[in-house]
Design a protein around this motif. Sequence first.
Motif, PDB file in Angstrom:
ATOM      1  N   LEU A   1       0.831  -1.200   0.000  1.00 57.83           N
ATOM      2  CA  LEU A   1       0.000   0.000   0.000  1.00 57.83           C
ATOM      3  C   LEU A   1       0.868   1.254   0.000  1.00 57.83           C
ATOM      4  O   LEU A   1       0.577   2.203  -0.735  1.00 57.83           O
ATOM      5  N   LYS A   2       1.916   1.253   0.788  1.00 54.17           N
ATOM      6  CA  LYS A   2       2.829   2.414   0.808  1.00 54.17           C
ATOM      7  C   LYS A   2       3.371   2.677  -0.597  1.00 54.17           C
ATOM      8  O   LYS A   2       3.427   3.821  -1.042  1.00 54.17           O
ATOM      9  N   GLY A   3       3.748   1.633  -1.291  1.00 51.91           N
ATOM     10  CA  GLY A   3       4.282   1.779  -2.645  1.00 51.91           C
ATOM     11  C   GLY A   3       3.256   2.346  -3.615  1.00 51.91           C
ATOM     12  O   GLY A   3       3.554   3.254  -4.394  1.00 51.91           O
ATOM     13  N   ARG A   4       2.032   1.828  -3.565  1.00 52.45           N
ATOM     14  CA  ARG A   4       0.975   2.350  -4.451  1.00 52.45           C
ATOM     15  C   ARG A   4       0.655   3.801  -4.129  1.00 52.45           C
ATOM     16  O   ARG A   4       0.462   4.616  -5.023  1.00 52.45           O
ATOM     17  N   LEU A   5       0.628   4.125  -2.836  1.00 54.75           N
ATOM     18  CA  LEU A   5       0.342   5.495  -2.432  1.00 54.75           C
ATOM     19  C   LEU A   5       1.456   6.437  -2.898  1.00 54.75           C
ATOM     20  O   LEU A   5       1.181   7.509  -3.446  1.00 54.75           O
ATOM     21  N   GLU A   6       2.701   6.018  -2.727  1.00 47.97           N
ATOM     22  CA  GLU A   6       3.834   6.823  -3.204  1.00 47.97           C
ATOM     23  C   GLU A   6       3.745   7.064  -4.701  1.00 47.97           C
ATOM     24  O   GLU A   6       3.941   8.190  -5.166  1.00 47.97           O
ATOM     25  N   ASP A   7       3.458   6.019  -5.468  1.00 44.95           N
ATOM     26  CA  ASP A   7       3.355   6.156  -6.927  1.00 44.95           C
ATOM     27  C   ASP A   7       2.252   7.136  -7.323  1.00 44.95           C
ATOM     28  O   ASP A   7       2.435   7.987  -8.192  1.00 44.95           O
ATOM     29  N   ASN A   8       1.098   7.011  -6.687  1.00 39.85           N
ATOM     30  CA  ASN A   8      -0.025   7.889  -7.023  1.00 39.85           C
ATOM     31  C   ASN A   8       0.234   9.328  -6.595  1.00 39.85           C
ATOM     32  O   ASN A   8      -0.171  10.257  -7.295  1.00 39.85           O
ATOM     33  N   LEU A   9       0.900   9.520  -5.474  1.00 41.87           N
ATOM     34  CA  LEU A   9       1.204  10.882  -5.027  1.00 41.87           C
ATOM     35  C   LEU A   9       2.291  11.522  -5.889  1.00 41.87           C
ATOM     36  O   LEU A   9       2.265  12.735  -6.112  1.00 41.87           O
ATOM     37  N   LYS A  10       3.218  10.718  -6.399  1.00 40.93           N
ATOM     38  CA  LYS A  10       4.203  11.250  -7.350  1.00 40.93           C
ATOM     39  C   LYS A  10       3.510  11.711  -8.626  1.00 40.93           C
ATOM     40  O   LYS A  10       3.834  12.757  -9.174  1.00 40.93           O
ATOM     41  N   GLU A  11       2.535  10.919  -9.090  1.00 41.30           N
ATOM     42  CA  GLU A  11       1.770  11.318 -10.273  1.00 41.30           C
ATOM     43  C   GLU A  11       1.003  12.615  -9.988  1.00 41.30           C
ATOM     44  O   GLU A  11       0.990  13.526 -10.815  1.00 41.30           O
ATOM     45  N   LEU A  12       0.400  12.713  -8.817  1.00 41.45           N
ATOM     46  CA  LEU A  12      -0.305  13.932  -8.424  1.00 41.45           C
ATOM     47  C   LEU A  12       0.649  15.122  -8.426  1.00 41.45           C
ATOM     48  O   LEU A  12       0.329  16.191  -8.965  1.00 41.45           O
ATOM     49  N   ALA A  13       1.832  14.942  -7.856  1.00 42.80           N
ATOM     50  CA  ALA A  13       2.822  16.018  -7.789  1.00 42.80           C
ATOM     51  C   ALA A  13       3.274  16.437  -9.190  1.00 42.80           C
ATOM     52  O   ALA A  13       3.357  17.635  -9.487  1.00 42.80           O
ATOM     53  N   GLU A  14       3.546  15.462 -10.062  1.00 42.33           N
ATOM     54  CA  GLU A  14       3.988  15.774 -11.421  1.00 42.33           C
ATOM     55  C   GLU A  14       2.912  16.503 -12.214  1.00 42.33           C
ATOM     56  O   GLU A  14       3.183  17.506 -12.886  1.00 42.33           O
ATOM     57  N   GLU A  15       1.684  16.002 -12.135  1.00 40.10           N
ATOM     58  CA  GLU A  15       0.585  16.632 -12.879  1.00 40.10           C
ATOM     59  C   GLU A  15       0.295  18.036 -12.356  1.00 40.10           C
ATOM     60  O   GLU A  15       0.031  18.951 -13.143  1.00 40.10           O
ATOM     61  N   THR A  16       0.349  18.199 -11.048  1.00 46.79           N
ATOM     62  CA  THR A  16       0.104  19.515 -10.459  1.00 46.79           C
ATOM     63  C   THR A  16       1.206  20.495 -10.856  1.00 46.79           C
ATOM     64  O   THR A  16       0.921  21.635 -11.251  1.00 46.79           O
ATOM     65  N   SER A  17       2.448  20.066 -10.801  1.00 44.74           N
ATOM     66  CA  SER A  17       3.571  20.926 -11.194  1.00 44.74           C
ATOM     67  C   SER A  17       3.467  21.310 -12.666  1.00 44.74           C
ATOM     68  O   SER A  17       3.705  22.469 -13.034  1.00 44.74           O
ATOM     69  N   ARG A  18       3.099  20.350 -13.491  1.00 47.88           N
ATOM     70  CA  ARG A  18       2.937  20.611 -14.929  1.00 47.88           C
ATOM     71  C   ARG A  18       1.826  21.637 -15.153  1.00 47.88           C
ATOM     72  O   ARG A  18       1.982  22.579 -15.937  1.00 47.88           O
ATOM     73  N   ARG A  19       0.721  21.506 -14.455  1.00 52.62           N
ATOM     74  CA  ARG A  19      -0.411  22.407 -14.613  1.00 52.62           C
ATOM     75  C   ARG A  19      -0.028  23.825 -14.147  1.00 52.62           C
ATOM     76  O   ARG A  19      -0.372  24.803 -14.781  1.00 52.62           O
ATOM     77  N   ILE A  20       0.686  23.934 -13.040  1.00 60.25           N
ATOM     78  CA  ILE A  20       1.116  25.243 -12.525  1.00 60.25           C
ATOM     79  C   ILE A  20       2.077  25.901 -13.499  1.00 60.25           C
ATOM     80  O   ILE A  20       1.971  27.090 -13.789  1.00 60.25           O
ATOM     81  N   ALA A  21       3.029  25.113 -14.014  1.00 58.09           N
ATOM     82  CA  ALA A  21       3.988  25.653 -14.975  1.00 58.09           C
ATOM     83  C   ALA A  21       3.299  26.167 -16.243  1.00 58.09           C
ATOM     84  O   ALA A  21       3.643  27.228 -16.772  1.00 58.09           O
ATOM     85  N   SER A  22       2.316  25.423 -16.729  1.00 47.57           N
ATOM     86  CA  SER A  22       1.560  25.843 -17.916  1.00 47.57           C
ATOM     87  C   SER A  22       0.811  27.151 -17.663  1.00 47.57           C
ATOM     88  O   SER A  22       0.778  28.038 -18.517  1.00 47.57           O
ATOM     89  N   ALA A  23       0.228  27.269 -16.481  1.00 48.73           N
ATOM     90  CA  ALA A  23      -0.515  28.475 -16.134  1.00 48.73           C
ATOM     91  C   ALA A  23       0.419  29.694 -16.035  1.00 48.73           C
ATOM     92  O   ALA A  23       0.076  30.793 -16.472  1.00 48.73           O
ATOM     93  N   GLU A  24       1.617  29.469 -15.508  1.00 48.17           N
ATOM     94  CA  GLU A  24       2.596  30.554 -15.384  1.00 48.17           C
ATOM     95  C   GLU A  24       3.088  30.996 -16.767  1.00 48.17           C
ATOM     96  O   GLU A  24       3.302  32.174 -17.009  1.00 48.17           O
ATOM     97  N   LEU A  25       3.281  30.044 -17.684  1.00 45.89           N
ATOM     98  CA  LEU A  25       3.719  30.384 -19.034  1.00 45.89           C
ATOM     99  C   LEU A  25       2.643  31.169 -19.782  1.00 45.89           C
ATOM    100  O   LEU A  25       2.956  32.036 -20.602  1.00 45.89           O
ATOM    101  N   ALA A  26       1.405  30.834 -19.516  1.00 44.74           N
ATOM    102  CA  ALA A  26       0.286  31.495 -20.185  1.00 44.74           C
ATOM    103  C   ALA A  26       0.120  32.950 -19.765  1.00 44.74           C
ATOM    104  O   ALA A  26      -0.502  33.731 -20.469  1.00 44.74           O
ATOM    105  N   GLN A  27       0.685  33.306 -18.617  1.00 43.34           N
ATOM    106  CA  GLN A  27       0.521  34.681 -18.119  1.00 43.34           C
ATOM    107  C   GLN A  27       1.486  35.603 -18.734  1.00 43.34           C
ATOM    108  O   GLN A  27       2.340  35.925 -19.074  1.00 43.34           O
TER     109      GLN A  27
END
Length: 185
Positions: free
Chosen positions: A159-185
């Motif tokens: 479970l720890k491994g699955r949670l880590e994997d999913n939270l890494k995906e959350l972190a990557e997607e969130t960072s990507r979305r923030i970066a895109s929003a900053e570029l758009a400004q």
Amino acid sequence: MAKVTIINGTPTPGSRLTAVISLAEELLVKEGFEVQHVNVGELPPEDLIHTKFESEAIVKANALVAEADAVIVASPVYKASYTGVLKTFLDLIPQKGLAGKIILPLFIGGSLAHLLSIDYSLKPVLSALGARHILGGVYTVDSQVARTDQGGFDIAEELKGRLEDNLKELAEETSRRIASAELAQ
């Protein structure tokens, strides 16, 4: 700093879900996220049941959701779905209140029989609230979060491994979305 709001849909303080949420928060903080909480079971029952959108507690909870870059929706599974108290709160989130956010469901249930409850009960409601980027989610069974004699919890390595994997995906997607929003400004 990116913000994550965890909506904890358990009505029971000290449930096994609490241990999963604590581990998720620990991992998110390591990734550099600010973590905020909406503990639905602690919101005034009158406000939830009577859909008091203007209630101070509901306004504050919705503000935490609104300012988040990502939202984790966590719930135990009762009767093949998430908790009723979580549903009452989701009903109070403004229409399109989850638009533009990365969403990660975290469910815990007694058996694998309700594995698809995230897909069939939660995701349609999240979509109705404007969520378009809903990650697969983590479903765990109670046996993967064992209570210890000292009153704590022991979380299975799988479970720890699955949670880590999913939270890494959350972190990557969130960072990507923030970066895109900053570029758009």
